[in-house]
Design a protein around this motif. Sequence first.
Motif, short mmCIF file in Angstrom:
data_model
loop_
_atom_site.label_atom_id
_atom_site.label_comp_id
_atom_site.label_asym_id
_atom_site.label_seq_id
_atom_site.Cartn_x
_atom_site.Cartn_y
_atom_site.Cartn_z
N UNK A 198 0.83 -1.20 0.00
CA UNK A 198 0.00 0.00 0.00
C UNK A 198 0.86 1.25 0.00
N UNK A 199 1.86 1.29 0.89
CA UNK A 199 2.71 2.47 0.98
C UNK A 199 3.68 2.53 -0.19
N UNK A 201 2.21 3.27 -3.55
CA UNK A 201 1.70 4.63 -3.64
C UNK A 201 2.83 5.62 -3.87
N UNK A 202 3.92 5.48 -3.11
CA UNK A 202 5.00 6.44 -3.27
C UNK A 202 5.70 6.32 -4.60
#
Lengths: 355, 284
Positions: A271-272, A275-276
Amino acid sequence: MTRYIIRRLASALAVVYVVISISFFMIRLMPGNPMVALEEQLQLEGGLTMQEIQAKVSAIYALQPHAPLWQQYFTYVAHAFQGNLGQSVSDPGTSVVHIIAGALPWTIFAVSLSLLLSFALGVGIGSFMAAFQEHRSAKIVTLIVSFLGAVPNYLVAILLLYFLADLHHVFPLGGAYSASTTPGLNLPFLSSACVHAALPVAAYVITSFGGWALTMKGSATSVLGAEYVRAAQAWGLGRRRVTQSYVGRNAMLPMVTSLALSLGFMFGGSVFIETYFTYPGIGYYLIQSVTNRDYSLMMGCFLLITVAVVVSNMLVDLLYPLIDPRIQGPGKVQRVKVQSAAKDSGTLPQSGGLS
Amino acid sequence: MSSFLRSLWTAARRDKAAMLGGVIITMFIMLAVFGPLIAHLNPTPSGANAYRGPSIRDPLGTDALGQNVLAEIVLGTRPVMEIGLLAALLTVSVGVVIGLVTGYVGGVLDSVVMRITDVFLTIPGLPLIIVIASLVQSSNPLVLALILSVTAWAGLARAVRSQALSLRSSDFLEAARLQGLPLHDVVIRQLLPNVGPYVAIHFLLDVTGAIYAEVGLFLLGIAPVSGTNWGEMINVAMSQGALFTTRSMYSLLAPMAAIVILQVAFVFFARALDVVFNPRLQSQ
């Protein structure tokens, strides 16, 4: 064995069913029913008859908004098991399954590559730490490894992005492959995909190999003290034979059980990281749908992450008897799993005089 | 208790990293409690002061909005610690109660509750937390802590249960049963002290897990924020384009450093506890 497989399948299906139910009730029971809100919004936009609006809303959420609650529930569950998760709210007409099917390969590619690398790195470093425990360098490595294991993966992702992609353009800013290449089995596409995956994979690996190394160290240390290792040494078996067949194989067992657990964590971490790095995997779409309030896509992504974790858990459980012949019968895996998990955490009070 | 503190002190003296971890945690707790008394945000930050380097007035420089970074870090400590500790407390309480009761009572209760536990053990925690937090949209620390512990209790419950199972047949519990002690008495006075060490270490690691997820939520802007906290600082920095200029170095890296220092401190301190409770490790 067949009974064991059937039971394992049944419990996997049960988890999927529970998650589908959670999805339904979370959307349905949240304050300000999103289906009614969507209907009102479509009415305001005008141009559609009431029936068209209702058909549209029911296609998006894969259920009948005005049917009784229990009927909505059964429609939703039945649709979900048939692979109909509705349509995206923010991208009308595109089915959720279509978006997910495009995203999933990228997540699986990045996560499995990272898992492979950090597992191999962790086993290597962990064995080193166990073999040279008293040595100064092993102590320093232990310190570094426990430090890295405690750093959140999104911070490493931001640092990599900041220093290697934004300030110095060593790696691309995001995406899964360069727009100038055509997807398929050709060299430019494959190398572009690898270059684009490099930073996400690095972020996973940097923050997860430490955990593997520490587990491996703990496991190898406890195996090194075992009677059968001393017996093997007493027989005069060669050093290589003892380390590989006696220490190595047995030390690997708890590592394989933690594979399943860490997969869940890595899919969560996607997820992180996705996204980045704007890496178009399932975690990226989960956050996109959360910010766009695209509830059907959000629940689809969440459901799919769960299914991926459930399936990989099941695979590990089914493969486990193959690497550990002591486990054959049904139900034994669980028990050994709990015990070995408890053992390698190293924090249990000793139970009685058995040891 | 005093003998526990003494052996903790001994272990910490032998392990410098653990000692440092304990000192850092204490420092952050002090900051969380007294921070709002010593640090004050600039009530009228102006863009003219953006991205100043470190100076005596702003020891860590200023951020994109001209706000004092050090003051933000100090003020951001409280929400991070508060939610992290609260979530870990909830996780541990639920996990321990469920684990001890199911392990000790056994039977139908045990198999039903353990099926439920298994489901929560399989569902990936972070995505569920993100989905719930985005639907609930609450900035209440207690609600956030509840969301953060939604799946974390399951692992502890399983581990505690297996210990309760092995304790069940021990002589001292047999004695307690023969005396006719009520269930809550057995659980609290007989079982709990035996799993205490394991639970204490789990608590510390749960704090790190909760802080990881909590900061992540604020970082992505999923949970609504009230006031300053470290995750929100990074979120603001990134949305102000901090990634595209070297001038943003301090405002971007300072909150990140704060998170890393706190997380590492908890992990290293947990190691000292491990040594105290597990004397076998000391000989190594």
